[in-house]
Scaffold this active site. Structure first.
Site, PDB file in Angstrom:
ATOM      1  N   PRO A   1     -15.496  -5.505   2.528  1.00 36.54           N
ATOM      2  CA  PRO A   1     -16.647  -6.027   3.272  1.00 36.54           C
ATOM      3  C   PRO A   1     -17.927  -5.213   3.107  1.00 36.54           C
ATOM      4  CG  PRO A   1     -15.201  -4.840   4.756  1.00 36.54           C
ATOM      5  CD  PRO A   1     -14.501  -4.880   3.415  1.00 36.54           C
ATOM      6  N   LEU A   2     -17.798  -3.967   2.612  1.00 42.91           N
ATOM      7  CA  LEU A   2     -18.965  -3.090   2.591  1.00 42.91           C
ATOM      8  C   LEU A   2     -19.869  -3.261   1.379  1.00 42.91           C
ATOM      9  CD1 LEU A   2     -17.468   0.168   4.093  1.00 42.91           C
ATOM     10  CD2 LEU A   2     -19.379  -1.127   4.984  1.00 42.91           C
TER      11      LEU A   2
ATOM     12  N   TYR B   1       0.843  -1.196   0.000  1.00 43.35           N
ATOM     13  CA  TYR B   1       0.000   0.000   0.000  1.00 43.35           C
ATOM     14  C   TYR B   1       0.878   1.246   0.000  1.00 43.35           C
ATOM     15  CZ  TYR B   1      -3.651  -3.322   1.492  1.00 43.35           C
ATOM     16  OH  TYR B   1      -4.512  -4.394   1.608  1.00 43.35           O
TER      17      TYR B   1
END
Length: 281
Positions: free
Chosen positions: A210-211, A64
């Site tokens: 996850p959303l 990242y």
């Protein structure tokens, strides 16, 4: 009020007590998960607010930024509050924005581990995860330096990402695996079999993305349940995951303290058995 029906903590590796609503730091980078986050001061405030709200599990990766996300976390949170667990990953080359090339060569993995220790300012990485299997390098070779790092006390626990059951079992011949991080959410359940496998084995399952609440066809169903709980669709998506299996650890990410608060409140929602079944169809 939080009910006692859904356990809100999980013992990672049977040892590290984790609040099941954690935080995924991937969004705190530039476009395409590349370069520095646009507003660094805000990013630090979000991380600090997460920990203040009770998050003790933060997920990052060498890839990242690359590397910049780990340094940001240390800048925002070091010295870490007791009990805060920073999970990281290694095994991706990042030549540019949106470009992800698996690299499982032992030298690169060793470099990732040493770099993560320095950037996170820790002596031991609580959870180090192999970001992807490299199709060009046998995983036994990839994991050899990881096993060395575990033996040396530089890594406590090891996890895998985007793997099937066969790959988990192959990796386990090299060293113990305590977690699996695969794409999974209310609308995308392609890894259902792996989730059930990890539940049986008492391994943590960490759904990334996850959303996502699924296709438009589910919208009416979710909206109706969200209205009944005076909640958002995102909160319902997270609440469903918490009830889906007790080994699921959530890592929703956001650049906004408002959204962070919203995500944290998902733990207070207890879906009825009927609502859970309706969403699970």
């Amino acid at each position: 009020m939080i009910t006692s029906k859904t356990a809100l903590t999980y013992a990672l590796g049977g040892q590290l007590n984790i609040n099941r609503v954690g935080y995924g730091a991937m969004q705190l980078t530039g476009d395409g998960v590349f370069g520095e986050v646009a507003d660094r001061e805000n990013a630090k405030k979000v991380l600090q607010a997460a920990v203040a709200a009770g998050v003790n599990f933060i997920d990052t990766a060498e890839a990242y930024g690359p590397q910049l996300n780990e340094s940001l976390i240390a800048d925002a949170l070091y010295p870490y509050k007791p009990g805060v667990i920073i999970a990281t990953k290694g095994g991706f080359n990042r030549p540019g924005p949106g470009q992800w090339i698996p690299n499982g060569s032992p030298g690169f993995i060793r470099e990732n581990i040493e770099g993560s220790l320095k950037r996170l300012k820790v002596e031991t990485i609580d959870l180090w995860q192999l970001h992807r299997f490299d199709p060009n390098v046998p995983v036994e070779e990839t994991l050899a330096p990881v096993a060395e790092a575990v033996k040396a006390g530089k890594i406590r626990f090891v996890g895998l990402s985007e793997v099937n059951i066969e790959q988990i079992e192959r990796a386990e011949k090299v060293l113990p695996i305590v977690s699996v991080q695969n794409l999974y959410n209310l609308g995308n359940r392609q890894w259902e079999e792996v989730l059930d496998y990890t539940t049986r084995r008492n391994m943590a399952f960490i759904p990334w993305f996850p959303l996502a609440s699924g296709p438009e066809s589910m919208a009416d169903k979710i909206n109706k349940i969200a209205d009944a709980h005076n909640a958002t669709t995102a909160q319902i998506a997270l609440a469903w995951l918490l009830q889906r299996a007790e080994n699921i650890l959530l890592i929703p990410g956001t650049k906004s303290i408002g959204h962070l608060d919203e995500n944290m409140k998902a733990a207070e929602i207890e879906l009825s058995a009927e609502e859970f079944e309706e969403l699970s169809k």
